[in-house]
Enzyme design. Structure first.
Site, PDB file in Angstrom:
ATOM      1  N   GLU A  11       0.498  -1.013   0.229  1.00 51.00           N
ATOM      2  CA  GLU A  11       0.131  -0.127  -0.198  1.00 51.00           C
ATOM      3  C   GLU A  11       0.683   0.947   0.039  1.00 51.00           C
ATOM      4  O   GLU A  11       0.140   1.955  -0.477  1.00 51.00           O
ATOM      5  CB  GLU A  11      -1.076   0.275   1.715  1.00 51.00           C
ATOM      6  N   ASP A 196     -12.717  -5.333  -2.960  1.00 50.32           N
ATOM      7  CA  ASP A 196     -13.445  -5.972  -2.451  1.00 50.32           C
ATOM      8  C   ASP A 196     -15.008  -5.721  -2.565  1.00 50.32           C
ATOM      9  O   ASP A 196     -14.830  -4.078  -1.945  1.00 50.32           O
ATOM     10  CB  ASP A 196     -13.238  -7.170  -1.529  1.00 50.32           C
TER      11      ASP A 196
END
Length: 228
Positions: A11, A196
């Protein structure tokens, strides 16, 4: 000094690559990368997933580096049908959905000490992130991001968090980082990219899209830091 915290190396690694002459220090097994991005002094860290890891990292960053603002970046699960995989979410507030002292009369999610459920993000920082996102032809969703020590992967839990807290996305760090920042009077913001849908397909979607999400995050942060 601008602080940036991600839960996983993927990230923030592209953000770290932007740093000029980064110095690395470690405290409590957490690495902190200190350097300049676009002439702005920055410190970047990987906290590891979960609320305790995130809180420890945030407090160490504040104590050791005294940042004016901390931005939590990373992936999140969508709680809204119109927020799709790959979309950008900029938090206007954060909260912790797994805090529950309703048995003693508190509202669900109530944070003792701060005396509230939702922690507001700093408006001026949020506006800069939104502007940077728009400049990259992304159209950010803005709303509450819910945090808990759970990877949400079922529709029943998704609906519970969405309906109870009117949150638009869920993950495992921003609520606790926001709490630490509020306790220390440090500006806070959160930038998330959806990996997601927080449902039964979450694990598969997450692995597939987390790299794409990380690339978007680094581009937005690089652009936003120009305005600090």
């Amino acid at each position: 000094m601008i602080g940036i915290i991600g839960a996983m190396q993927i990230e923030v690694e592209s953000i770290i690559e932007l740093m000029q002459a980064a110095e690395i220090e470690a405290f409590a097994h957490i690495k902190f990368y200190k350097g300049k991005i676009n002439e702005s002094n920055c410190v970047v860290s990987v906290c590891a997933p979960g609320k305790v890891n995130a809180a420890v990292c945030a407090q160490l960053m504040i104590t050791k580096y005294n940042p004016e603002v901390i931005i939590n970046v990373g992936v999140a699960g969508s709680l809204e049908a119109d927020i799709r995989i790959g979309d950008v979410v900029v938090a206007d507030s954060v909260m912790q959905h797994d805090v529950d002292t309703t048995a003693v009369g508190d509202e669900r999610g109530f944070i003792s000490g701060l005396g509230l459920v939702k922690i507001p993000c700093e408006k001026d920082v949020t506006e800069k992130i939104k502007s940077a996102t728009a400049q990259l032809n992304e159209h950010p969703h803005v709303g509450c991001v819910a945090t808990g020590d759970q990877f949400i992967s079922n529709k029943e839990k998704l609906r519970d968090i969405k309906n109870t807290f009117k949150a638009v996305a869920c993950e495992m760090e921003s609520g606790s980082i926001g709490q630490v920042c509020a306790m220390n009077s440090v500006k806070f913001a959160a930038l998330k990219v959806i990996s997601d849908n927080a449902d039964e397909g979450s694990c598969m979607d997450y692995e597939k899209f987390k790299i794409l999400a990380a690339q978007k995050i680094s581009k937005i942060i690089a652009k936003a830091i120009f305005s600090f």
